[in-house]
Design an enzyme around this catalytic site. Sequence first.
Site, mmCIF file in Angstrom:
data_model
loop_
_atom_site.group_PDB
_atom_site.id
_atom_site.type_symbol
_atom_site.label_atom_id
_atom_site.label_comp_id
_atom_site.label_asym_id
_atom_site.label_seq_id
_atom_site.Cartn_x
_atom_site.Cartn_y
_atom_site.Cartn_z
ATOM 1 N N SER A 230 0.798 -1.225 0.000
ATOM 2 C CA SER A 230 0.000 0.000 0.000
ATOM 3 C C SER A 230 0.835 1.283 0.000
ATOM 4 C CB SER A 230 -0.950 0.023 1.200
ATOM 5 O OG SER A 230 -2.062 -0.815 0.963
ATOM 6 N N LYS B 98 0.146 3.667 -2.729
ATOM 7 C CA LYS B 98 -0.941 4.646 -2.681
ATOM 8 C C LYS B 98 -0.421 6.083 -2.579
ATOM 9 C CE LYS B 98 -4.691 1.740 -0.829
ATOM 10 N NZ LYS B 98 -4.174 0.475 -0.342
ATOM 11 N N SER C 298 -6.453 3.394 4.249
ATOM 12 C CA SER C 298 -5.802 2.564 3.228
ATOM 13 C C SER C 298 -6.816 1.767 2.426
ATOM 14 C CB SER C 298 -4.766 1.616 3.856
ATOM 15 O OG SER C 298 -3.862 1.149 2.895
ATOM 16 N N LYS D 235 2.443 6.827 5.266
ATOM 17 C CA LYS D 235 1.659 5.669 4.845
ATOM 18 C C LYS D 235 2.347 4.362 5.232
ATOM 19 C CE LYS D 235 -1.917 4.046 2.646
ATOM 20 N NZ LYS D 235 -1.816 2.857 3.535
#
Length: 405
Positions: free
Chosen positions: A72, A75, A137, A239
């Site tokens: 992730s 992202k 997320s 993140k």
Amino acid sequence: MSAPHHDSTSPGLRAAFQAAVLAVVFLCAALHVGAARAQAFQSLAPHAILLDTASGTVLYEKAADELMVPASLAKLATVLVAFEEMTQGRLTLDSEIGISENAWRKGGGVSGGSSMFAQLNSRIKLSDILRGIIVQSGNDAAIALAEAVAGDEATFARIMTERVRALGLPKSVFKNATGMGDPQQRVTARELALLADHIIKTYPELYKIFGEREFTWNKIKQQNRNPLLTMDIGADGLKTGNIDEAGFGLVGSAVQKGQRLIVVVNGLKTGRDRAQEARKLLEWGFRAFETRQVFAEGEIIGEASVFGGTKGRIGLKAKGPVSLLLPRGSTERLNARIVYRGPLTVPVQEGAEVGRLLVTRGDVKTLDVPLYAAESVEPGTLQSRAFDALMEAATGWVRKVLKRS
């Protein structure tokens, strides 16, 4: 807590650095920077980097240029595209994003992955979609955004890759908006750190979303997955990521006494390891380094050869002062070199980017600073151009002879 910073450089260090850089254009000059034993640091993370954003100094790196699975962390590029779409006026925070059946099935609650829990066929403001991606997320939110911008996720992923290429990041390749496993989707720790740095500096207001501790959608409250936000170390983003192929990863940033550091770790075995390694790197970075200015704004750093111009050499300078962070009391040597594709061909315009100053500290690529022409150079006389051509031909012949010998 961070240690106080010093913005000046001792005359000896400054003179040594400048003499080394000005000696020749392609150089590797050894520079002493201290008298005590250098502080050492080792991270358990298979991939890691620690970056000071003000100076661009890399404080620590480990396999930072090796390709890795982002999970992730991808992202960040998804969000970058959304931020750029808003800058271009194609989206606003009030734009409504539809949740298709594909986004709902592939990324929603029924998928079993991280989700915003958006309802099928609903329409959600971009401001909430961004929180679904950043705070929760949510794969459903990321897919819905991709479809709204590009029509489908594959096309959006190509846009992601194109946008990071435009930032000067040559290695990262994205194949989807979520970070789900794909054999061709790869990034590097260094490029993730530079991407995070760009987001923080270019979109300071939107970046604040990364620091939000929780977000509720569809009556489901979810905490921000970034463990650094609760550690009281000045963290305000960015993140986390985790899939089986990637292990546990994190891109984080924290500020102490006006200094911002960005940390990237990836490939760790547990979420606890991820949090501990990121925290240790940040705390060490704030504590163990001091700032030194090596060139003032506008100061000539080196020279480049010019072919066929009114001048045979031209001064090079950075856009601002050049500073770097060094370990306190370090005996490590700095290697500095100016790199450019030369000789430069005329006309050369003042302010044009023509080279880079590269500084390494051991195996760490400490600093990479663009260099610009300090003045303009126009084409010279026919006689001077002929002489330059003769000299370049002779130099090329010598290079070939040396290469064969």
